[in-house]
Scaffold this active site. Structure first.
Site: not given
Ligand SMILES: NC(=O)C1=CN([C@@H]2O[C@H](COP(=O)(O)OP(=O)(O)OC[C@H]3O[C@@H](n4cnc5c(N)ncnc54)[C@H](O)[C@@H]3O)[C@@H](O)[C@H]2O)C=CC1
Ligand SMILES: O=C(O)CCC(=O)C(=O)O
Length: 384
Positions: A62, A157, A38, A188, A74, A317
């Site tokens: 995790k 998250t 996952k 997100n 991943k 998830s």
């Molecule tokens: N989406 C999920 O359910 C999960 C996400 N994560 C982690 O959380 C983090 C964010 O993921 P999401 O919110 O899903 O991605 P997303 O794509 O929805 O948002 C990413 C954000 O980071 C910003 N960003 C990108 N480069 C940047 C920089 N250089 N400086 C400042 N901001 C910047 C973007 O503009 C955007 O606001 C990642 O590390 C991801 O692996 C962890 C667990 C679950």
């Molecule tokens: O929701 C999932 O299955 C994975 C989320 C994820 O990529 C993470 O926790 O970093």
């Protein structure tokens, strides 16, 4: 140190603390495959194999910390989704799915969103996968709710980050209300964390995204900022705050709690000494380099590690996958209540390991995850 070296280092430290046999340790590295795998799919210009491997390994620990029956995975494509049209993104995703449709599956590997991907990406993967294998909603999670996605997955998250922060603050006799937060990343995870923390009375004094960074020492008006971001596709130009010229410097802004919610490796030896927060909640994956870990620990900064702090997403998830397999949809209240239970139990379990091994929260989480996988590995007779 790159993400893979850092993750391997943390794994090895945890294995030493647990007194694991080195043969078992080797076994682990070869066979991180418990249950369906996952993890999210990332679209970002900096995606490269070592980082994806590190992120997959982090998913293994995790899911074990969260106590859900999965291994880690991943995936990623090195591209800039902001530069691609919707139809280009759709074609890219469909071709990617054509290449991996035999590797993913309900009981083998179940993708989800990560940076640069979201519910629409999952809908395309589901549709393309179904052309080869028949309609299979449980093959991806984080889908639109109209296609069998779980209520509450979008916010999960960020909501998990809220529950994790509450659990940590409770240890110090504090609550969210009145704490000053800085959040890097407003996608997100960052935007949901901001919204939910704001609703609980937390003061968000600075946020950044790829477009820029803004601050307001009195607290940003988060509902107005969310509206601005929806219309302008970024925080830049928001009138309710002052712009910060160098958006990376947001990490060293004055605050009580820092939430990195964007890229990995952003807290490192270059900026660790200048960090003013007392607590760091790792909403992003691997935001803190091991060298920074050491510097921050000497400064007395408490870090809630990624493999626990951001586990709310994969936990919901899991709920989505369970609902799809059972063919029975939960209401949002049930999803959020179950998520709270998992996050609260996770915190207690991590703390217990900290006590047993006299270690910090990162090693508490790593020993918890590694030990659960080790027990399963030994029970299956794979130790030799
Ligand atoms: N989406 C999920 O359910 C999960 C996400 N994560 C982690 O959380 C983090 C964010 O993921 P999401 O919110 O899903 O991605 P997303 O794509 O929805 O948002 C990413 C954000 O980071 C910003 N960003 C990108 N480069 C940047 C920089 N250089 N400086 C400042 N901001 C910047 C973007 O503009 C955007 O606001 C990642 O590390 C991801 O692996 C962890 C667990 C679950
Ligand atoms: O929701 C999932 O299955 C994975 C989320 C994820 O990529 C993470 O926790 O970093």
């Amino acid at each position: 140190m790159n993400a893979l070296a850092a993750t391997n280092r943390n794994f090895k430290l945890a294995a030493r603390l647990l007194g694991l046999d080195s043969k078992l340790e080797k076994r682990f590295n070869m066979t991180m495959l418990e249950g369906p795998m996952k993890g999210g799919i990332r679209y970002h210009p900096e995606v490269e194999p070592d980082e994806v491997n590190a992120l997959a390994q982090l998913m293994t620990w995790k899911t074990a910390v969260a106590n859900i029956p999965y291994g880690g995975a991943k995936g990623g494509i090195g591209c800039d989704p902001g530069e691609l049209s919707v139809s280009e993104l759709e074609r890219l995703t469909r071709v990617f799915t054509q290449k991996i449709h035999d590797l993913i599956g309900i009981h083998t590997d179940v993708p989800a969103p990560d940076m640069g991907t979201g519910p629409q990406t999952m809908a395309w993967i589901l549709d393309e996968y179904s052309k080869f294998h028949g309609y299979s909603p449980a093959v991806v999670t984080g889908k639109p709710t109209d296609l069998g996605g779980s209520l509450g997955r979008d916010a999960a998250t960020g909501r998990g980050v809220l529950f994790a922060t509450e659990a940590l603050l409770n240890e110090y006799g504090k609550t969210i209300s009145g704490q000053r937060f800085v959040i890097q990343g407003f996608g997100n995870v960052g935007s949901w964390a901001a919204q939910l923390i704001h609703e609980k009375g937390g003061k968000i004094v600075a946020v950044s995204d790829i477009s820029g960074a803004i601050k307001n020492s009195k607290g940003l008006d988060i509902p107005s900022l969310l509206k601005h971001v929806k219309e302008q596709r970024g925080v830049k130009g928001f009138h309710g705050g002052e712009s910060i010229q160098d958006s990376n410097s947001i990490l060293t802004e004055d605050c009580d709690i820092l939430i990195p919610a964007a890229l990995g490796g952003v807290i490192n030896r270059e900026n660790a000494n200048d960090i003013k927060a007392k607590f760091i909640i790792e909403a992003a994956n691997h935001p803190t380099d091991p060298e920074a870990d050491e510097i921050l620990s000497k400064k007395g900064v408490v870090i809630l590690p990624d493999i626990y702090a951001n586990s709310g997403g994969v936990t919901v998830s899991y709920f989505e996958w369970v609902q799809n397999i059972q063919g029975f949809l939960w209401n949002e209240e049930k999803v959020n209540n179950e998520l709270r239970t998992y996050m609260t139990n996770g915190f207690k379990d991590v703390k217990e390991m900290c006590k047993t091994h006299n270690c910090d929260l990162r090693m508490g989480a790593f020993t918890l995850g590694v030990n659960r996988v080790a027990r399963a590995t030994v029970l299956r007779g794979w130790e030799a």
